[in-house]
Design a protein around this motif. Structure first.
Motif, PDB file in Angstrom:
ATOM      1  N   ARG A  99      -9.589   8.131  14.546  1.00  0.00           N
ATOM      2  CA  ARG A  99      -8.744   7.024  14.093  1.00  0.00           C
ATOM      3  C   ARG A  99      -9.122   6.586  12.678  1.00  0.00           C
ATOM      4  NH1 ARG A  99      -4.067   4.653  16.453  1.00  0.00           N
ATOM      5  NH2 ARG A  99      -3.573   2.940  15.076  1.00  0.00           N
ATOM      6  N   GLY A 100     -10.434   6.502  12.411  1.00  0.00           N
ATOM      7  CA  GLY A 100     -10.888   6.033  11.107  1.00  0.00           C
ATOM      8  C   GLY A 100     -11.105   7.145  10.101  1.00  0.00           C
ATOM      9  N   LYS A 101     -11.000   8.398  10.572  1.00  0.00           N
ATOM     10  CA  LYS A 101     -11.237   9.559   9.710  1.00  0.00           C
ATOM     11  C   LYS A 101     -12.567   9.413   8.962  1.00  0.00           C
ATOM     12  CE  LYS A 101      -6.252  10.224   9.116  1.00  0.00           C
ATOM     13  NZ  LYS A 101      -6.187  10.938  10.407  1.00  0.00           N
ATOM     14  N   ALA A 102     -13.586   9.029   9.717  1.00  0.00           N
ATOM     15  CA  ALA A 102     -14.909   8.790   9.131  1.00  0.00           C
ATOM     16  C   ALA A 102     -15.937   9.719   9.758  1.00  0.00           C
ATOM     17  CB  ALA A 102     -15.326   7.342   9.351  1.00  0.00           C
ATOM     18  N   THR A 103     -17.007   9.961   9.027  1.00  0.00           N
ATOM     19  CA  THR A 103     -18.116  10.764   9.521  1.00  0.00           C
ATOM     20  C   THR A 103     -19.409   9.996   9.291  1.00  0.00           C
ATOM     21  OG1 THR A 103     -18.349  11.891   7.390  1.00  0.00           O
ATOM     22  CG2 THR A 103     -16.922  12.934   9.034  1.00  0.00           C
ATOM     23  N   GLY A 132     -22.804   8.623   7.890  1.00  0.00           N
ATOM     24  CA  GLY A 132     -23.332   8.393   6.552  1.00  0.00           C
ATOM     25  C   GLY A 132     -22.393   7.681   5.616  1.00  0.00           C
ATOM     26  N   GLU A 133     -21.190   7.339   6.121  1.00  0.00           N
ATOM     27  CA  GLU A 133     -20.216   6.656   5.261  1.00  0.00           C
ATOM     28  C   GLU A 133     -20.261   5.135   5.413  1.00  0.00           C
ATOM     29  OE1 GLU A 133     -16.686   9.792   4.479  1.00  0.00           O
ATOM     30  OE2 GLU A 133     -16.675   8.915   6.487  1.00  0.00           O
ATOM     31  N   LYS A 134     -21.270   4.652   6.165  1.00  0.00           N
ATOM     32  CA  LYS A 134     -21.481   3.207   6.351  1.00  0.00           C
ATOM     33  C   LYS A 134     -20.324   2.594   7.140  1.00  0.00           C
ATOM     34  CE  LYS A 134     -22.974  -0.885   3.643  1.00  0.00           C
ATOM     35  NZ  LYS A 134     -24.435  -0.814   3.581  1.00  0.00           N
ATOM     36  N   THR A 135     -20.108   3.147   8.345  1.00  0.00           N
ATOM     37  CA  THR A 135     -19.088   2.616   9.241  1.00  0.00           C
ATOM     38  C   THR A 135     -19.667   2.558  10.650  1.00  0.00           C
ATOM     39  OG1 THR A 135     -18.147   4.725   9.986  1.00  0.00           O
ATOM     40  CG2 THR A 135     -17.344   3.849   7.879  1.00  0.00           C
ATOM     41  N   MET A 136     -18.830   2.133  11.608  1.00  0.00           N
ATOM     42  CA  MET A 136     -19.295   2.083  12.989  1.00  0.00           C
ATOM     43  C   MET A 136     -19.578   3.481  13.544  1.00  0.00           C
ATOM     44  SD  MET A 136     -15.894   1.186  15.252  1.00  0.00           S
ATOM     45  CE  MET A 136     -15.707  -0.466  14.579  1.00  0.00           C
ATOM     46  N   VAL A 137     -19.071   4.518  12.907  1.00  0.00           N
ATOM     47  CA  VAL A 137     -19.366   5.878  13.355  1.00  0.00           C
ATOM     48  C   VAL A 137     -20.873   6.144  13.314  1.00  0.00           C
ATOM     49  CG1 VAL A 137     -19.114   8.340  12.752  1.00  0.00           C
ATOM     50  CG2 VAL A 137     -17.120   6.836  12.775  1.00  0.00           C
ATOM     51  N   ASP A 138     -21.566   5.575  12.353  1.00  0.00           N
ATOM     52  CA  ASP A 138     -23.023   5.775  12.271  1.00  0.00           C
ATOM     53  C   ASP A 138     -23.707   5.326  13.568  1.00  0.00           C
ATOM     54  OD1 ASP A 138     -22.928   6.814   9.677  1.00  0.00           O
ATOM     55  OD2 ASP A 138     -22.986   4.819   8.796  1.00  0.00           O
ATOM     56  N   ALA A 139     -23.278   4.192  14.102  1.00  0.00           N
ATOM     57  CA  ALA A 139     -23.885   3.670  15.331  1.00  0.00           C
ATOM     58  C   ALA A 139     -23.441   4.471  16.551  1.00  0.00           C
ATOM     59  CB  ALA A 139     -23.526   2.194  15.504  1.00  0.00           C
ATOM     60  N   TRP A 140     -22.146   4.811  16.617  1.00  0.00           N
ATOM     61  CA  TRP A 140     -21.648   5.580  17.765  1.00  0.00           C
ATOM     62  C   TRP A 140     -22.297   6.963  17.822  1.00  0.00           C
ATOM     63  CZ3 TRP A 140     -19.373   3.844  21.903  1.00  0.00           C
ATOM     64  CH2 TRP A 140     -18.599   2.678  21.847  1.00  0.00           C
ATOM     65  N   LEU A 146      -9.348   0.715  16.044  1.00  0.00           N
ATOM     66  CA  LEU A 146     -10.551   1.540  16.211  1.00  0.00           C
ATOM     67  C   LEU A 146     -11.153   1.358  17.600  1.00  0.00           C
ATOM     68  CD1 LEU A 146     -12.238   1.033  12.719  1.00  0.00           C
ATOM     69  CD2 LEU A 146     -11.349   3.186  13.636  1.00  0.00           C
ATOM     70  N   TYR A 147     -11.404   0.112  17.978  1.00  0.00           N
ATOM     71  CA  TYR A 147     -11.982  -0.117  19.308  1.00  0.00           C
ATOM     72  C   TYR A 147     -10.981   0.223  20.401  1.00  0.00           C
ATOM     73  CZ  TYR A 147     -16.494  -2.131  18.129  1.00  0.00           C
ATOM     74  OH  TYR A 147     -17.798  -2.301  17.722  1.00  0.00           O
ATOM     75  N   GLY A 148      -9.710  -0.066  20.169  1.00  0.00           N
ATOM     76  CA  GLY A 148      -8.709   0.279  21.171  1.00  0.00           C
ATOM     77  C   GLY A 148      -8.675   1.770  21.446  1.00  0.00           C
ATOM     78  N   THR A 149      -8.730   2.565  20.393  1.00  0.00           N
ATOM     79  CA  THR A 149      -8.742   4.013  20.568  1.00  0.00           C
ATOM     80  C   THR A 149     -10.018   4.484  21.253  1.00  0.00           C
ATOM     81  OG1 THR A 149      -7.409   4.248  18.552  1.00  0.00           O
ATOM     82  CG2 THR A 149      -8.512   6.222  19.363  1.00  0.00           C
ATOM     83  N   ALA A 150     -11.145   3.865  20.900  1.00  0.00           N
ATOM     84  CA  ALA A 150     -12.416   4.237  21.536  1.00  0.00           C
ATOM     85  C   ALA A 150     -12.354   4.000  23.044  1.00  0.00           C
ATOM     86  CB  ALA A 150     -13.556   3.431  20.918  1.00  0.00           C
ATOM     87  N   TYR A 151     -11.890   2.822  23.451  1.00  0.00           N
ATOM     88  CA  TYR A 151     -11.814   2.518  24.891  1.00  0.00           C
ATOM     89  C   TYR A 151     -10.767   3.374  25.586  1.00  0.00           C
ATOM     90  CZ  TYR A 151     -14.970  -1.516  24.765  1.00  0.00           C
ATOM     91  OH  TYR A 151     -16.081  -2.328  24.673  1.00  0.00           O
ATOM     92  N   ALA A 156     -20.229  11.532  28.544  1.00  0.00           N
ATOM     93  CA  ALA A 156     -18.840  11.889  28.228  1.00  0.00           C
ATOM     94  C   ALA A 156     -18.046  10.675  27.751  1.00  0.00           C
ATOM     95  CB  ALA A 156     -18.172  12.505  29.459  1.00  0.00           C
ATOM     96  N   VAL A 157     -18.295   9.522  28.358  1.00  0.00           N
ATOM     97  CA  VAL A 157     -17.616   8.286  27.943  1.00  0.00           C
ATOM     98  C   VAL A 157     -17.972   7.955  26.489  1.00  0.00           C
ATOM     99  CG1 VAL A 157     -17.660   5.764  28.258  1.00  0.00           C
ATOM    100  CG2 VAL A 157     -17.305   7.274  30.222  1.00  0.00           C
ATOM    101  N   LEU A 158     -19.263   8.051  26.173  1.00  0.00           N
ATOM    102  CA  LEU A 158     -19.701   7.730  24.802  1.00  0.00           C
ATOM    103  C   LEU A 158     -19.152   8.752  23.802  1.00  0.00           C
ATOM    104  CD1 LEU A 158     -23.406   6.716  25.535  1.00  0.00           C
ATOM    105  CD2 LEU A 158     -21.439   5.213  25.174  1.00  0.00           C
ATOM    106  N   GLU A 159     -19.162  10.029  24.197  1.00  0.00           N
ATOM    107  CA  GLU A 159     -18.626  11.063  23.306  1.00  0.00           C
ATOM    108  C   GLU A 159     -17.136  10.831  23.044  1.00  0.00           C
ATOM    109  OE1 GLU A 159     -21.485  14.884  24.436  1.00  0.00           O
ATOM    110  OE2 GLU A 159     -19.627  14.531  25.544  1.00  0.00           O
ATOM    111  N   ALA A 160     -16.418  10.472  24.090  1.00  0.00           N
ATOM    112  CA  ALA A 160     -14.976  10.241  23.934  1.00  0.00           C
ATOM    113  C   ALA A 160     -14.717   9.035  23.023  1.00  0.00           C
ATOM    114  CB  ALA A 160     -14.344  10.005  25.306  1.00  0.00           C
ATOM    115  N   ALA A 161     -15.521   7.987  23.184  1.00  0.00           N
ATOM    116  CA  ALA A 161     -15.367   6.815  22.327  1.00  0.00           C
ATOM    117  C   ALA A 161     -15.639   7.178  20.866  1.00  0.00           C
ATOM    118  CB  ALA A 161     -16.316   5.705  22.789  1.00  0.00           C
ATOM    119  N   LEU A 162     -16.699   7.962  20.650  1.00  0.00           N
ATOM    120  CA  LEU A 162     -17.019   8.402  19.285  1.00  0.00           C
ATOM    121  C   LEU A 162     -15.872   9.225  18.696  1.00  0.00           C
ATOM    122  CD1 LEU A 162     -18.830   9.046  16.842  1.00  0.00           C
ATOM    123  CD2 LEU A 162     -19.848  10.895  18.216  1.00  0.00           C
ATOM    124  N   GLU A 163     -15.322  10.122  19.485  1.00  0.00           N
ATOM    125  CA  GLU A 163     -14.214  10.946  18.995  1.00  0.00           C
ATOM    126  C   GLU A 163     -13.013  10.073  18.628  1.00  0.00           C
ATOM    127  OE1 GLU A 163     -15.391  14.762  21.834  1.00  0.00           O
ATOM    128  OE2 GLU A 163     -13.553  13.637  22.186  1.00  0.00           O
TER     129      GLU A 163
END
Length: 227
Positions: free
Chosen positions: A126-130, A132-140, A90-95, A114-121
């Protein structure tokens, strides 16, 4: 404050320090709703990243024409090869995604967004998360939304990073009442409520380090070696 490759390296080193300080906290959060290895895995990964930065710095001409993306790509490849479980990919793909949009010697406010948007994408795909699912996507996602707003308001690079870091920190805390519907925590169902998501918390640490690195600036020259 220029956000250049030196800033990116300070960001990474500060992240390694923050993860080291919070290693036990992250592991305990993950023990409550996951595998119990998030803190240890990230700590090992970022220590490996720092070692590679040290090796790269020792090479002649290493700093010449180095881009922000060069530093972020080093982080990505190192985390992918040293961190197990879900957090490494997950972090590897974000970076890695962030590196692809920051291949320049210095980045401005739109580029920070753009850097933050790319990391979020990267994390989302990678995690197939959106949200509200209680993952790091909520913070990103919270970080990206806040960064975009700060940039629209004409904030400086530091303003954009501060907005992102503060939003990520708030969003991490906001995962506590959520019921996980993604990842290992989802196995607990309603029992996952009442616990902070460790990935969201580590995301807040990563982005807090980015802001701190921008505020700190480069280290002063050593008077013993200055001309």
């Amino acid at each position: 404050m220029a956000l250049d490759a030196d800033w990116a390296e300070r960001w990474v080193r500060r992240t390694a320090d923050a993860i080291a300080d919070a290693k036990d906290e992250l592991t305990e959060l993950d023990r409550q709703i996951g595998d119990g290895d998030h803190g240890e895995n990230l700590h090992r990964g970022f220590q490996a990243v720092v070692a590679r930065l040290d090796d790269a710095a020792a090479e002649p001409g290493a700093a010449d024409e180095r881009t922000v993306g060069d530093v972020l790509k080093l982080v990505a490849t190192t985390l992918m090869s040293t961190v197990g479980g879900a957090s490494g990919p997950l972090y590897g793909t974000a970076y890695l995604r962030a590196a692809k949009v920051s291949g320049r010697t210095e980045i401005d406010q739109p580029a920070v967004v753009a850097v933050l948007e790319a990391a979020l994408e990267g994390v989302s795909s990678r995690g197939k998360a959106t949200v509200g699912e209680k993952t790091m996507v909520d913070a990103w996602q919270a970080a990206v939304d806040a960064a975009e707003a700060a940039a629209r308001d004409g904030g400086s690079e530091v303003d954009v990073l501060r907005a992102a870091a503060e939003a990520a920190d708030k969003a991490a805390t906001g995962t506590i009442p959520l019921i996980a519907t993604k990842g290992r925590a989802s196995y607990l169902g309603e029992r996952s409520a009442g616990h902070e998501d460790p990935g969201a918390r580590s995301t807040a640490l990563v982005l807090g380090a980015a802001m701190a690195a921008a505020l700190s600036g480069p280290a002063p020259a050593d008077p013993r070696t200055a001309a």
